[in-house]
Design a protein around this motif. Sequence first.
Motif, PDB file in Angstrom:
ATOM      1  N   GLU A   1     -11.744  24.076  61.610  1.00 45.42           N
ATOM      2  CA  GLU A   1     -11.057  25.235  62.127  1.00 45.42           C
ATOM      3  C   GLU A   1      -9.733  25.400  61.411  1.00 45.42           C
ATOM      4  O   GLU A   1      -9.107  24.417  61.056  1.00 45.42           O
ATOM      5  CB  GLU A   1     -10.783  25.057  63.623  1.00 45.42           C
ATOM      6  N   GLY A   2      -9.309  26.631  61.212  1.00 52.22           N
ATOM      7  CA  GLY A   2      -8.006  26.867  60.622  1.00 52.22           C
ATOM      8  C   GLY A   2      -7.988  28.058  59.700  1.00 52.22           C
ATOM      9  O   GLY A   2      -8.973  28.773  59.548  1.00 52.22           O
ATOM     10  N   ARG A   3      -6.846  28.268  59.048  1.00 52.09           N
ATOM     11  CA  ARG A   3      -6.652  29.410  58.161  1.00 52.09           C
ATOM     12  C   ARG A   3      -6.539  28.931  56.722  1.00 52.09           C
ATOM     13  O   ARG A   3      -5.761  28.042  56.413  1.00 52.09           O
ATOM     14  CB  ARG A   3      -5.398  30.167  58.544  1.00 52.09           C
ATOM     15  N   VAL A   4      -7.323  29.569  55.847  1.00 48.68           N
ATOM     16  CA  VAL A   4      -7.297  29.274  54.420  1.00 48.68           C
ATOM     17  C   VAL A   4      -6.660  30.477  53.723  1.00 48.68           C
ATOM     18  O   VAL A   4      -7.016  31.617  54.000  1.00 48.68           O
ATOM     19  CB  VAL A   4      -8.721  29.042  53.872  1.00 48.68           C
ATOM     20  N   LEU A   5      -5.722  30.234  52.817  1.00 50.51           N
ATOM     21  CA  LEU A   5      -5.112  31.300  52.028  1.00 50.51           C
ATOM     22  C   LEU A   5      -5.717  31.271  50.630  1.00 50.51           C
ATOM     23  O   LEU A   5      -5.597  30.266  49.928  1.00 50.51           O
ATOM     24  CB  LEU A   5      -3.603  31.125  51.942  1.00 50.51           C
ATOM     25  N   VAL A   6      -6.379  32.364  50.255  1.00 47.44           N
ATOM     26  CA  VAL A   6      -7.002  32.480  48.934  1.00 47.44           C
ATOM     27  C   VAL A   6      -6.239  33.527  48.143  1.00 47.44           C
ATOM     28  O   VAL A   6      -6.041  34.648  48.606  1.00 47.44           O
ATOM     29  CB  VAL A   6      -8.486  32.887  49.050  1.00 47.44           C
ATOM     30  N   GLN A   7      -5.827  33.156  46.943  1.00 51.48           N
ATOM     31  CA  GLN A   7      -5.115  34.082  46.068  1.00 51.48           C
ATOM     32  C   GLN A   7      -6.051  34.500  44.941  1.00 51.48           C
ATOM     33  O   GLN A   7      -6.811  33.689  44.422  1.00 51.48           O
ATOM     34  CB  GLN A   7      -3.879  33.397  45.502  1.00 51.48           C
ATOM     35  N   PHE A   8      -6.009  35.789  44.575  1.00 50.00           N
ATOM     36  CA  PHE A   8      -6.847  36.301  43.496  1.00 50.00           C
ATOM     37  C   PHE A   8      -6.183  37.510  42.878  1.00 50.00           C
ATOM     38  O   PHE A   8      -5.184  38.025  43.383  1.00 50.00           O
ATOM     39  CB  PHE A   8      -8.256  36.636  44.002  1.00 50.00           C
ATOM     40  N   VAL A   9      -6.726  37.958  41.744  1.00 47.26           N
ATOM     41  CA  VAL A   9      -6.179  39.095  41.012  1.00 47.26           C
ATOM     42  C   VAL A   9      -7.095  40.291  41.209  1.00 47.26           C
ATOM     43  O   VAL A   9      -8.316  40.180  41.063  1.00 47.26           O
ATOM     44  CB  VAL A   9      -6.044  38.770  39.508  1.00 47.26           C
ATOM     45  N   ILE A  10      -6.510  41.445  41.551  1.00 49.00           N
ATOM     46  CA  ILE A  10      -7.250  42.698  41.637  1.00 49.00           C
ATOM     47  C   ILE A  10      -6.959  43.465  40.351  1.00 49.00           C
ATOM     48  O   ILE A  10      -5.799  43.755  40.040  1.00 49.00           O
ATOM     49  CB  ILE A  10      -6.829  43.519  42.870  1.00 49.00           C
ATOM     50  N   GLU A  11      -8.002  43.753  39.583  1.00 45.72           N
ATOM     51  CA  GLU A  11      -7.856  44.412  38.284  1.00 45.72           C
ATOM     52  C   GLU A  11      -7.662  45.921  38.453  1.00 45.72           C
ATOM     53  O   GLU A  11      -7.805  46.461  39.538  1.00 45.72           O
ATOM     54  CB  GLU A  11      -9.092  44.141  37.420  1.00 45.72           C
ATOM     55  N   LYS A  12      -7.395  46.605  37.356  1.00 47.65           N
ATOM     56  CA  LYS A  12      -7.176  48.056  37.368  1.00 47.65           C
ATOM     57  C   LYS A  12      -8.397  48.825  37.862  1.00 47.65           C
ATOM     58  O   LYS A  12      -8.260  49.908  38.418  1.00 47.65           O
ATOM     59  CB  LYS A  12      -6.819  48.552  35.967  1.00 47.65           C
ATOM     60  N   ASP A  13      -9.604  48.274  37.652  1.00 49.62           N
ATOM     61  CA  ASP A  13     -10.823  48.956  38.089  1.00 49.62           C
ATOM     62  C   ASP A  13     -11.242  48.565  39.506  1.00 49.62           C
ATOM     63  O   ASP A  13     -12.258  49.013  40.016  1.00 49.62           O
ATOM     64  CB  ASP A  13     -11.968  48.679  37.113  1.00 49.62           C
ATOM     65  N   GLY A  14     -10.472  47.680  40.176  1.00 46.47           N
ATOM     66  CA  GLY A  14     -10.763  47.276  41.544  1.00 46.47           C
ATOM     67  C   GLY A  14     -11.551  45.984  41.649  1.00 46.47           C
ATOM     68  O   GLY A  14     -11.721  45.452  42.743  1.00 46.47           O
ATOM     69  N   SER A  15     -12.050  45.465  40.529  1.00 46.36           N
ATOM     70  CA  SER A  15     -12.754  44.184  40.572  1.00 46.36           C
ATOM     71  C   SER A  15     -11.738  43.068  40.804  1.00 46.36           C
ATOM     72  O   SER A  15     -10.532  43.268  40.643  1.00 46.36           O
ATOM     73  CB  SER A  15     -13.520  43.951  39.265  1.00 46.36           C
ATOM     74  N   HIS A  16     -12.221  41.896  41.208  1.00 42.96           N
ATOM     75  CA  HIS A  16     -11.318  40.788  41.476  1.00 42.96           C
ATOM     76  C   HIS A  16     -11.808  39.528  40.783  1.00 42.96           C
ATOM     77  O   HIS A  16     -12.999  39.350  40.553  1.00 42.96           O
ATOM     78  CB  HIS A  16     -11.122  40.560  42.978  1.00 42.96           C
ATOM     79  N   ASN A  17     -10.848  38.624  40.431  1.00 45.96           N
ATOM     80  CA  ASN A  17     -11.171  37.375  39.755  1.00 45.96           C
ATOM     81  C   ASN A  17     -10.020  36.389  39.925  1.00 45.96           C
ATOM     82  O   ASN A  17      -9.083  36.649  40.662  1.00 45.96           O
ATOM     83  CB  ASN A  17     -11.455  37.634  38.263  1.00 45.96           C
ATOM     84  N   SER A  18     -10.093  35.255  39.251  1.00 41.98           N
ATOM     85  CA  SER A  18      -9.050  34.212  39.270  1.00 41.98           C
ATOM     86  C   SER A  18      -8.747  33.726  40.693  1.00 41.98           C
ATOM     87  O   SER A  18      -7.617  33.778  41.160  1.00 41.98           O
ATOM     88  CB  SER A  18      -7.762  34.715  38.604  1.00 41.98           C
ATOM     89  N   TYR A  19      -9.759  33.219  41.372  1.00 38.69           N
ATOM     90  CA  TYR A  19      -9.627  32.767  42.757  1.00 38.69           C
ATOM     91  C   TYR A  19      -8.978  31.391  42.814  1.00 38.69           C
ATOM     92  O   TYR A  19      -9.282  30.514  42.020  1.00 38.69           O
ATOM     93  CB  TYR A  19     -11.011  32.709  43.412  1.00 38.69           C
ATOM     94  N   LYS A  20      -8.065  31.226  43.772  1.00 36.62           N
ATOM     95  CA  LYS A  20      -7.348  29.963  43.914  1.00 36.62           C
ATOM     96  C   LYS A  20      -6.980  29.777  45.383  1.00 36.62           C
ATOM     97  O   LYS A  20      -6.448  30.689  46.016  1.00 36.62           O
ATOM     98  CB  LYS A  20      -6.086  30.022  43.051  1.00 36.62           C
ATOM     99  N   VAL A  21      -7.270  28.605  45.931  1.00 28.19           N
ATOM    100  CA  VAL A  21      -6.890  28.299  47.313  1.00 28.19           C
ATOM    101  C   VAL A  21      -5.446  27.833  47.307  1.00 28.19           C
ATOM    102  O   VAL A  21      -5.081  26.886  46.610  1.00 28.19           O
ATOM    103  CB  VAL A  21      -7.811  27.229  47.926  1.00 28.19           C
ATOM    104  N   ILE A  22      -4.611  28.522  48.080  1.00 31.16           N
ATOM    105  CA  ILE A  22      -3.181  28.213  48.155  1.00 31.16           C
ATOM    106  C   ILE A  22      -2.895  27.200  49.262  1.00 31.16           C
ATOM    107  O   ILE A  22      -2.134  26.277  49.089  1.00 31.16           O
ATOM    108  CB  ILE A  22      -2.356  29.494  48.416  1.00 31.16           C
ATOM    109  N   ARG A  23      -3.520  27.403  50.412  1.00 32.45           N
ATOM    110  CA  ARG A  23      -3.314  26.515  51.554  1.00 32.45           C
ATOM    111  C   ARG A  23      -4.610  26.403  52.344  1.00 32.45           C
ATOM    112  O   ARG A  23      -5.312  27.397  52.531  1.00 32.45           O
ATOM    113  CB  ARG A  23      -2.220  27.067  52.457  1.00 32.45           C
TER     114      ARG A  23
END
Length: 77
Positions: free
Chosen positions: A1-23
């Motif tokens: 149980e808990g909260r996970v913070l995921v950071q990623f990049v949203i590109e100019k076309d709306g796609s996303h990549n570069s996923y990284k768990v912060i916490r």
Amino acid sequence: EGRVLVQFVIEKDGSHNSYKVIRSPDSLLNEEAIRIVKGMPKWIPARLWNKPTRIRYTQPITFKLEVEGPRRIRVRN
């Protein structure tokens, strides 16, 4: 149980990549949180001076265990 913070990049076309768990409260939740974010549809890209631009975004994902009757556990995300 808990909260996970995921950071990623949203590109100019709306796609996303570069996923990284912060916490994360537990490393077992990391893979599931990234799987959820990767499965999201395209986002509306950020705009700077009225032009689409890349942006780094942090998305919180909360996991909560619910007990349904005796001996059954269901995971909701």
